[in-house]
Design a protein around this motif. Structure first.
Motif, PDB file in Angstrom:
ATOM      1  N   ALA A 116       1.005  -1.199  -0.093  1.00 11.98           N
ATOM      2  CA  ALA A 116      -0.147  -0.250  -0.047  1.00 11.98           C
ATOM      3  C   ALA A 116       0.908   1.184   0.136  1.00 11.98           C
ATOM      4  CB  ALA A 116      -0.787   0.083   1.302  1.00 11.98           C
ATOM      5  N   SER A 117       0.371   2.403  -0.730  1.00 15.36           N
ATOM      6  CA  SER A 117       1.458   3.385  -0.917  1.00 15.36           C
ATOM      7  C   SER A 117       0.908   4.412   0.596  1.00 15.36           C
ATOM      8  CB  SER A 117       0.795   4.581  -1.878  1.00 15.36           C
ATOM      9  OG  SER A 117      -0.543   4.944  -1.703  1.00 15.36           O
ATOM     10  N   ALA A 118       1.991   5.100   0.600  1.00 18.72           N
ATOM     11  CA  ALA A 118       1.840   5.949   2.066  1.00 18.72           C
ATOM     12  C   ALA A 118       0.537   6.836   2.093  1.00 18.72           C
ATOM     13  CB  ALA A 118       2.893   6.837   2.271  1.00 18.72           C
ATOM     14  N   GLN A 119       0.116   7.210   0.834  1.00 15.17           N
ATOM     15  CA  GLN A 119      -0.942   8.148   0.696  1.00 15.17           C
ATOM     16  C   GLN A 119      -2.186   7.198   1.177  1.00 15.17           C
ATOM     17  OE1 GLN A 119      -0.944   9.446  -3.508  1.00 15.17           O
ATOM     18  NE2 GLN A 119       0.481  11.017  -2.822  1.00 15.17           N
ATOM     19  N   ARG A 120      -2.529   6.046   0.524  1.00 13.00           N
ATOM     20  CA  ARG A 120      -3.599   5.082   1.111  1.00 13.00           C
ATOM     21  C   ARG A 120      -3.578   4.887   2.363  1.00 13.00           C
ATOM     22  NH1 ARG A 120      -3.587  -1.055  -1.249  1.00 13.00           N
ATOM     23  NH2 ARG A 120      -5.416  -2.068   0.349  1.00 13.00           N
ATOM     24  N   ILE A 121      -2.367   4.463   3.074  1.00 10.58           N
ATOM     25  CA  ILE A 121      -2.304   4.295   4.446  1.00 10.58           C
ATOM     26  C   ILE A 121      -2.781   5.710   5.197  1.00 10.58           C
ATOM     27  CG2 ILE A 121      -0.631   3.995   6.559  1.00 10.58           C
ATOM     28  CD1 ILE A 121       1.042   2.316   4.536  1.00 10.58           C
ATOM     29  N   ALA A 122      -2.482   6.787   4.854  1.00 15.44           N
ATOM     30  CA  ALA A 122      -2.747   7.970   5.398  1.00 15.44           C
ATOM     31  C   ALA A 122      -4.328   8.189   5.297  1.00 15.44           C
ATOM     32  CB  ALA A 122      -2.138   9.297   4.558  1.00 15.44           C
ATOM     33  N   THR A 267      -6.510  20.506  -7.684  1.00 12.97           N
ATOM     34  CA  THR A 267      -6.238  19.623  -8.757  1.00 12.97           C
ATOM     35  C   THR A 267      -5.413  18.133  -8.125  1.00 12.97           C
ATOM     36  OG1 THR A 267      -3.971  20.633  -8.926  1.00 12.97           O
ATOM     37  CG2 THR A 267      -5.715  21.399 -10.341  1.00 12.97           C
ATOM     38  N   PRO A 268      -5.386  17.258  -8.832  1.00 11.57           N
ATOM     39  CA  PRO A 268      -4.813  16.071  -8.235  1.00 11.57           C
ATOM     40  C   PRO A 268      -3.142  16.068  -7.854  1.00 11.57           C
ATOM     41  CG  PRO A 268      -6.119  15.481 -10.189  1.00 11.57           C
ATOM     42  CD  PRO A 268      -6.183  16.794 -10.119  1.00 11.57           C
ATOM     43  N   GLN A 269      -2.450  17.143  -8.880  1.00 11.01           N
ATOM     44  CA  GLN A 269      -1.252  17.511  -8.373  1.00 11.01           C
ATOM     45  C   GLN A 269      -0.943  18.009  -6.937  1.00 11.01           C
ATOM     46  OE1 GLN A 269      -2.942  18.396 -11.391  1.00 11.01           O
ATOM     47  NE2 GLN A 269      -1.988  16.644 -12.543  1.00 11.01           N
ATOM     48  N   ARG A 270      -1.750  18.603  -6.465  1.00  8.12           N
ATOM     49  CA  ARG A 270      -1.780  19.144  -5.046  1.00  8.12           C
ATOM     50  C   ARG A 270      -2.197  18.306  -3.917  1.00  8.12           C
ATOM     51  NH1 ARG A 270      -0.331  24.469  -6.396  1.00  8.12           N
ATOM     52  NH2 ARG A 270       0.616  24.323  -4.234  1.00  8.12           N
ATOM     53  N   VAL A 271      -2.620  16.919  -4.269  1.00  7.35           N
ATOM     54  CA  VAL A 271      -2.884  16.137  -3.237  1.00  7.35           C
ATOM     55  C   VAL A 271      -2.022  16.146  -1.852  1.00  7.35           C
ATOM     56  CG1 VAL A 271      -1.886  14.127  -4.068  1.00  7.35           C
ATOM     57  CG2 VAL A 271      -3.908  13.921  -2.698  1.00  7.35           C
ATOM     58  N   ALA A 272      -0.732  16.509  -2.032  1.00  6.16           N
ATOM     59  CA  ALA A 272       0.172  16.361  -0.974  1.00  6.16           C
ATOM     60  C   ALA A 272      -0.158  17.348  -0.034  1.00  6.16           C
ATOM     61  CB  ALA A 272       1.524  16.666  -1.525  1.00  6.16           C
ATOM     62  N   LEU A 273      -0.709  18.504  -0.393  1.00  6.15           N
ATOM     63  CA  LEU A 273      -0.928  19.650   0.385  1.00  6.15           C
ATOM     64  C   LEU A 273      -2.299  19.182   1.281  1.00  6.15           C
ATOM     65  CD1 LEU A 273      -0.753  22.866  -1.776  1.00  6.15           C
ATOM     66  CD2 LEU A 273       0.821  21.918   0.134  1.00  6.15           C
ATOM     67  N   TRP A 274      -3.275  18.298   0.522  1.00 11.36           N
ATOM     68  CA  TRP A 274      -4.459  17.886   1.340  1.00 11.36           C
ATOM     69  C   TRP A 274      -4.162  16.964   2.218  1.00 11.36           C
ATOM     70  CZ3 TRP A 274      -9.855  18.680  -0.326  1.00 11.36           C
ATOM     71  CH2 TRP A 274      -9.837  19.749  -1.188  1.00 11.36           C
ATOM     72  N   LEU A 275      -2.838  15.959   1.806  1.00 15.44           N
ATOM     73  CA  LEU A 275      -2.401  15.032   2.937  1.00 15.44           C
ATOM     74  C   LEU A 275      -1.898  15.808   4.078  1.00 15.44           C
ATOM     75  CD1 LEU A 275      -1.301  12.427   0.302  1.00 15.44           C
ATOM     76  CD2 LEU A 275      -3.322  12.194   1.739  1.00 15.44           C
ATOM     77  N   GLU A 276      -1.144  16.757   3.684  1.00 17.72           N
ATOM     78  CA  GLU A 276      -0.478  17.237   5.138  1.00 17.72           C
ATOM     79  C   GLU A 276      -1.630  17.884   5.970  1.00 17.72           C
ATOM     80  OE1 GLU A 276       1.960  20.335   3.573  1.00 17.72           O
ATOM     81  OE2 GLU A 276       3.337  19.057   2.543  1.00 17.72           O
ATOM     82  N   LEU A 278      -4.500  16.595   6.375  1.00 15.70           N
ATOM     83  CA  LEU A 278      -5.046  15.419   7.031  1.00 15.70           C
ATOM     84  C   LEU A 278      -4.300  15.215   8.454  1.00 15.70           C
ATOM     85  CD1 LEU A 278      -7.529  13.686   6.448  1.00 15.70           C
ATOM     86  CD2 LEU A 278      -5.860  11.972   5.254  1.00 15.70           C
ATOM     87  N   GLU A 279      -2.990  15.385   8.432  1.00 21.56           N
ATOM     88  CA  GLU A 279      -2.348  14.990   9.508  1.00 21.56           C
ATOM     89  C   GLU A 279      -2.822  15.916  10.585  1.00 21.56           C
ATOM     90  OE1 GLU A 279       1.908  15.147   8.710  1.00 21.56           O
ATOM     91  OE2 GLU A 279       1.811  13.639   7.400  1.00 21.56           O
ATOM     92  N   ASP A 280      -2.846  16.980  10.396  1.00 19.37           N
ATOM     93  CA  ASP A 280      -3.264  17.879  11.717  1.00 19.37           C
ATOM     94  C   ASP A 280      -4.511  18.582  11.699  1.00 19.37           C
ATOM     95  OD1 ASP A 280      -2.667  20.184   9.919  1.00 19.37           O
ATOM     96  OD2 ASP A 280      -0.631  19.966  10.476  1.00 19.37           O
ATOM     97  N   THR A 281      -5.432  18.578  10.831  1.00 18.21           N
ATOM     98  CA  THR A 281      -6.700  19.416  10.904  1.00 18.21           C
ATOM     99  C   THR A 281      -7.922  18.222  10.760  1.00 18.21           C
ATOM    100  OG1 THR A 281      -5.809  20.895   9.299  1.00 18.21           O
ATOM    101  CG2 THR A 281      -7.874  20.694   9.291  1.00 18.21           C
ATOM    102  N   GLU A 282      -8.697  18.528  11.835  1.00 19.94           N
ATOM    103  CA  GLU A 282      -9.875  17.432  11.850  1.00 19.94           C
ATOM    104  C   GLU A 282     -10.658  17.466  10.697  1.00 19.94           C
ATOM    105  OE1 GLU A 282     -13.214  16.405  15.208  1.00 19.94           O
ATOM    106  OE2 GLU A 282     -11.620  18.433  15.524  1.00 19.94           O
TER     107      GLU A 282
END
Length: 323
Positions: A116-122, A267-276, A278-282
């Motif tokens: 599983a990717s780190a994204q999926r695990i997150a 955009t999908p290219q900015r998904v890393a910002l969404w995942l960030e 997700l780590e600290d925002t309810e």
């Protein structure tokens, strides 16, 4: 000079690493690697205790299960899924709600999560923790000789990846949205039914599970053990279209972090910002939670490129070739 070592001495010198016999899973898996791995797996060992007699083993060939996940409840697919399964010969004999947590998720998919990717695990814990799931035991009324119910269902279900779908696989008929919004989990083959029912039994209760193993298919005019639970469970999860584009539109109207992301980074290219975030925002409550999940599950990569799961999915062909 030749030294003869008796069996007791040999055991003392080289103790066994498994209390499970070397042939215990031979009739339950077509994969020799799985047979050996499950001899060392605590849940598989405990699960064997539920299926000791020849009649119990016959049960494992005639019966399997489906888990309706929280996305099936949000997308209001549960009734449709049960309808389609019934059309194809899988009839409910017992059902029980349960809830995933991170530990259960990782133990159910212990032999697949390495890929599983780190994204999926997150994302997966937020998805599986977003509402109830429903474990439904299914009797296969259209069994192919020599092919266990679980294997026939796995073959019919199709891939979790929409890119590998074909028009008649069950997940396509269920309305699969993406690699995580695929609505159901099933066991690949009887060895997995043994192991996973033991794991789910910690949530459903062992007494319920033992009683359910002796259940029969409900009469056509009687209540379905799964359908009768749907109204109450659906009240816990807001209905949602699971549409990525519409979810972005709704989120963009919000004044919080998720609204800003939807307006500035849609955009999908900015998904890393969404995942960030997700780590600290309810996550928001209600339907907005499913808006965020719709975006994330639509944009992430589910698997690590070039990494194979520890145990691959078996196929009906594997069983037929080993028959």
């Amino acid at each position: 000079m030749t030294t003869i070592i008796d069996e007791e001495t040999r055991s003392a010198v080289s103790p066994r690493t498994s209390a499970v016999g070397p042939r215990a899973f031979d009739a339950l898996s077509s994969d020799p690697r799985k047979r050996e791995a499950y001899r060392l797996d605590t849940y598989a060992r405990e699960g064997l205790d539920l299926f000791r007699s020849p009649g119990d083993r016959a049960w494992l060939y005639a019966t399997t299960f489906v888990v309706l996940k929280p996305d099936a409840f949000a997308g209001r697919r549960c009734g449709l899924i049960l309808d389609i399964l019934a059309e194809e010969g899988w009839l409910p004999i017992a059902a029980r709600p349960l809830r995933f947590d991170p530990l259960l998720t990782r133990e159910i998919w212990r032999y697949q999560f390495n890929a599983a990717s780190a994204q999926r695990i997150a994302v997966v814990d937020h998805l599986l923790g977003a509402g109830p799931s429903l474990l439904v035991l299914l009797r296969d009324t259209r069994r192919e000789p020599g092919l266990p119910a679980s294997v026939r269902l796995t073959a019919a279900k199709g891939s979790a990846d929409p890119g590998a779908a074909h028009g008649r696989d069950l997940r396509t008929r269920f309305g699969r949205v993406n690699g995580l919004f695929n609505f159901v989990h099933t066991a690949d083959e009887p060895a997995d039914v043994v192991r996973e029912l033991r794991l789910f039994g910690y949530r459903t209760g062992s007494s319920w599970l033992r009683t359910a193993l002796g259940a029969t298919v409900a009469q056509p005019d009687g209540p379905c053990p799964a359908r009768s639970l749907l109204p109450e469970l659906e009240r816990e999860v807001p209905a949602h279209d699971l549409d990525l584009t519409e979810s972005l539109r709704r989120l963009a109207a919000r004044g919080d972090t998720w609204g800003e992301l939807a307006r500035l980074h849609a955009t999908p290219q900015r998904v890393a910002l969404w995942l960030e975030a997700l780590e600290d925002t309810e996550l928001p409550g209600g339907a907005a939670r499913w808006d965020v999940l719709s975006v994330l599950t639509g944009w992430i990569e589910c698997n690590e490129p070039g990494v194979a799961p520890l145990l691959a999915t078996v196929s009906a062909t594997d069983w037929r070739n080993n028959g």
